[in-house]
Design a protein around this motif. Structure first.
Motif, short mmCIF file in Angstrom:
data_model
loop_
_atom_site.label_atom_id
_atom_site.label_comp_id
_atom_site.label_asym_id
_atom_site.label_seq_id
_atom_site.Cartn_x
_atom_site.Cartn_y
_atom_site.Cartn_z
N PRO A 230 0.83 -1.20 0.00
CA PRO A 230 0.00 0.00 0.00
C PRO A 230 0.86 1.26 0.00
CG PRO A 230 -0.75 -1.57 1.66
CD PRO A 230 0.57 -2.07 1.17
N ALA A 231 0.37 2.28 -0.67
CA ALA A 231 1.09 3.55 -0.70
C ALA A 231 1.02 4.23 0.66
CB ALA A 231 0.50 4.46 -1.77
N SER A 232 2.12 4.78 1.11
CA SER A 232 2.16 5.50 2.38
C SER A 232 1.96 7.00 2.13
CB SER A 232 3.49 5.27 3.08
OG SER A 232 4.56 5.72 2.27
N THR A 233 1.63 7.72 3.19
CA THR A 233 1.43 9.17 3.09
C THR A 233 2.68 9.88 3.58
OG1 THR A 233 -0.93 8.90 3.50
CG2 THR A 233 0.01 11.10 3.87
N PRO A 234 3.27 10.77 2.79
CA PRO A 234 4.48 11.48 3.24
C PRO A 234 4.21 12.26 4.52
CG PRO A 234 4.09 11.83 0.89
CD PRO A 234 2.87 11.16 1.42
N CYS A 235 5.21 12.22 5.42
CA CYS A 235 5.04 12.94 6.68
C CYS A 235 6.32 13.64 7.11
CB CYS A 235 4.55 12.01 7.78
SG CYS A 235 5.71 10.69 8.21
N LEU A 236 7.30 13.75 6.20
CA LEU A 236 8.56 14.35 6.60
C LEU A 236 9.28 14.93 5.39
CD1 LEU A 236 10.84 14.64 8.83
CD2 LEU A 236 11.78 12.51 7.87
N ALA A 237 9.86 16.09 5.56
CA ALA A 237 10.79 16.67 4.58
C ALA A 237 12.06 17.00 5.33
CB ALA A 237 10.20 17.90 3.92
N ARG A 238 13.11 16.20 5.11
CA ARG A 238 14.39 16.44 5.78
C ARG A 238 15.49 15.73 5.01
NH1 ARG A 238 16.60 14.97 11.95
NH2 ARG A 238 18.43 16.31 11.78
N GLU A 239 16.67 16.31 4.99
CA GLU A 239 17.82 15.66 4.35
C GLU A 239 19.01 15.70 5.29
OE1 GLU A 239 18.78 17.10 0.48
OE2 GLU A 239 20.55 15.82 0.26
N LEU A 240 19.66 14.54 5.47
CA LEU A 240 20.82 14.43 6.34
C LEU A 240 22.09 14.60 5.51
CD1 LEU A 240 19.70 11.31 8.43
CD2 LEU A 240 19.31 13.74 8.93
N GLU A 382 10.07 17.64 -0.12
CA GLU A 382 8.79 18.20 0.29
C GLU A 382 7.62 17.38 -0.23
OE1 GLU A 382 8.05 20.62 2.27
OE2 GLU A 382 10.01 21.56 2.62
N ASP A 383 7.80 16.75 -1.39
CA ASP A 383 6.75 15.91 -1.97
C ASP A 383 6.77 14.48 -1.43
OD1 ASP A 383 5.83 18.01 -3.57
OD2 ASP A 383 7.27 17.54 -5.17
N GLY A 384 7.73 14.18 -0.57
CA GLY A 384 7.80 12.84 0.00
C GLY A 384 8.66 11.88 -0.78
N ASP A 385 9.29 12.35 -1.88
CA ASP A 385 10.16 11.46 -2.64
C ASP A 385 11.41 11.13 -1.83
OD1 ASP A 385 8.44 11.30 -4.81
OD2 ASP A 385 9.36 13.00 -5.84
N VAL A 386 12.04 10.01 -2.19
CA VAL A 386 13.17 9.49 -1.44
C VAL A 386 14.47 10.12 -1.94
CG1 VAL A 386 14.52 7.40 -0.94
CG2 VAL A 386 12.01 7.31 -0.96
N ILE A 387 15.25 10.66 -1.01
CA ILE A 387 16.60 11.14 -1.34
C ILE A 387 17.56 10.05 -0.91
CG2 ILE A 387 18.28 12.99 -1.09
CD1 ILE A 387 16.01 14.76 -0.01
N ILE A 402 17.30 11.50 -6.35
CA ILE A 402 15.92 11.58 -5.86
C ILE A 402 15.10 10.56 -6.64
CG2 ILE A 402 13.86 13.02 -5.64
CD1 ILE A 402 15.69 15.43 -5.33
N TYR A 403 14.47 9.65 -5.92
CA TYR A 403 13.66 8.60 -6.53
C TYR A 403 12.20 8.78 -6.13
CZ TYR A 403 17.97 6.13 -7.75
OH TYR A 403 19.18 5.78 -8.28
N ARG A 404 11.33 8.47 -7.07
CA ARG A 404 9.89 8.61 -6.84
C ARG A 404 9.46 7.72 -5.68
NH1 ARG A 404 7.69 8.42 -13.12
NH2 ARG A 404 8.73 10.38 -13.81
N ARG A 405 8.74 8.33 -4.76
CA ARG A 405 8.37 7.64 -3.53
C ARG A 405 7.64 6.33 -3.79
NH1 ARG A 405 7.35 9.53 1.76
NH2 ARG A 405 6.01 8.16 2.98
N ARG A 406 6.64 6.37 -4.64
CA ARG A 406 5.81 5.18 -4.84
C ARG A 406 6.62 4.05 -5.48
NH1 ARG A 406 3.41 1.73 -2.94
NH2 ARG A 406 1.83 0.53 -4.03
N GLU A 407 7.47 4.37 -6.43
CA GLU A 407 8.30 3.34 -7.04
C GLU A 407 9.27 2.76 -6.02
OE1 GLU A 407 8.51 5.05 -11.65
OE2 GLU A 407 10.21 5.35 -10.29
#
Length: 454
Positions: A230-240, A382-387, A402-407
């Protein structure tokens, strides 16, 4: 090539053969949801059980046979009075040597998740002249028992024994695939209900040397067969701010370690996180590396994660054990159940090394396909995509992706996938490495404790 994973490819084929090629997803029963959900959401299903022995009380328990407990900020297990001397015929060094030994056997742990897979992890110091062996024995839900399975023969260095997994272990119900205990036919309903770990410490005879083991435990899991999650809902924008290293800049270097840099995704990722936490090998440690090579610490990580039986650097617990050889570091192999759990770790400032398999078209922007690859998640947009710091990149500068979150969440969390030829293969189901310092912040403690790692 993104990664060298011949054993994981074999495991994928074996599991696919058991499951058949049907696209139907059959999910075995799992334990009832436990815990508290993140941000008020419902908790994730209890698919993963982590149990680690780390405290003075932990080490005092169990069955001691020549071992003793040392106190301190990091309590651990050492050789007290050896039980005797035994010979070890090292199949990779071609030599037989005598070793004094002592052992410790954990109490029986009844997993909250009757498991199809178990992966052990350990954190230890093995001075020259010492090494350790980790074994697992379990009981099934049909009342049967496994033999003692060797989960690894390990030393931080490579001067005494050759660090190795052990192939060919099976009882007809389960098998060891390099670093992973796996029920042979999960569809049968057979599960591992409980297990013990046995730790044997070795040293050169007539010395007072000893390994010290600070952490020993395992992740047990029962992840449903699934092609999608199932697709998750983004809840964080942060980069380490994690260092960036490319494995591909090391192509052709030290081919005796997993064919050189083209297959070093795991040690390259591990080295990035070791350095994120402010640790790195010394100049003396790196003196063996050709001075013409850039980023010699990546070569160092490859050498000291190398599994001589697997013939590669992708042994998951060996990578964790390597990270924990640095001062005051902890490291484990586990599974996360969702991208939401990964976001909680990033929020706490803990990057995560993830394992995934995919073909080229499944991950936009990767530019490659792989039967098994490690990369480091360092944040979310900010859009929830994976860094991600993806070591399968042409240069250090190109590592940040940066990779698309859902993929991305689907290729990481699924357990079944189709390869480029349409054949059913396995996915890793959320496998990851987590490294953290011995004195985490309060927020990091909360995040780690929520996963059962503290």
């Amino acid at each position: 090539m993104a990664s060298s994973t011949p054993r994981r490819t074999v495991l994928a084929a074996a599991l696919a053969a058991v499951a058949g090629t049907s696209v139907a997803s059959t999910a075995p029963a799992t334990a009832a949801p436990v815990g508290v959900g993140v941000g008020g959401r419902a908790p994730e299903p209890a698919l993963v059980d982590n149990r680690f022995w780390v405290s003075f009380t932990d080490w005092r328990g169990g069955d001691h046979a020549g071992t003793r407990v040392v106190a301190g900020r990091r309590p651990g297990l050492v050789i007290g009075t050896p039980l005797g001397v035994t010979d070890y015929a090292d199949p990779h060094a071609g030599a037989t040597s005598a070793w004094e030994y002592a052992s410790w056997t954990s109490p029986v742990h009844h997993s909250t998740v009757p498991a199809t897979e178990v992966i052990a992890s350990w954190n230890a110091d093995t001075p020259p002249g010492t090494w350790i062996q980790i074994e697992l024995r379990g009981t099934y839900n049909d009342a049967g028992a496994t033999p003692w399975y060797v989960m690894g023969r390990w030393a931080a260095g490579d001067g005494d024994i050759r660090r190795t997994s052990v192939d060919g272990q099976s009882d007809g119900k389960s098998s060891i695939w390099t670093d992973t205990f796996a029920v042979d036919d999960a569809a049968s309903g057979l599960r591992l209900d409980a297990y013990q770990l046995r730790l044997t410490l070795y040293r050169a005879p007539g010395t007072d040397l000893t390994p010290t083991v600070w952490r020993l435990g395992a992740m047990a899991s029962d992840i449903p067969h699934r092609f999608t999650v199932p697709a998750s809902t983004p809840c964080l924008a942060r980069e380490l701010a994690v260092p960036r290293y490319s494995q591909n800049t090391h192509v052709g270097q030290y081919p005796e370690y997993d064919n050189g840099g083209e297959a070093w995704c795991s040690p390259t990722s591990s080295q990035m996180i070791v350095e994120y936490w402010g640790r790195r090998p010394s100049a003396e440690d790196l003196s063996w590396v050709n001075p013409a090579f850039e980023d010699p610490q990546v070569c160092h990580a490859a050498r000291f994660t190398f599994d001589h039986q697997y013939d590669g650097c992708g042994n998951w617990p060996f990578n964790a054990a390597y990270a924990a050889t640095y001062p005051d570091m902890n490291a484990v192999v586990t599974r996360l159940r969702s991208l939401t759990e990964l976001e909680a770790l990033i929020r706490a400032g803990i990057p995560v090394i993830t394992s995934q398999s995919f073909h080229k078209e499944e991950l936009t922007g990767a530019g490659y396909g792989t039967s098994g690859h490690l990369m480091t998640v360092i944040g979310f947009t900010e859009d929830g995509d994976v860094i991600a710091n993806d070591p399968a990149s042409p240069s250090n500068e190109a590592v940040r992706r940066i990779y698309r979150r859902r993929e991305w969440e689907n290729i990481w969390l699924r357990t079944k996938r189709y390869d480029a030829n349409g054949k059913v293969r396995s996915g890793t189901g959320g496998v990851c490495y987590i490294f953290w310092p011995d004195r985490p912040t309060p927020g990091q403690k909360r995040a780690l404790r929520s996963l059962g790692l503290l």
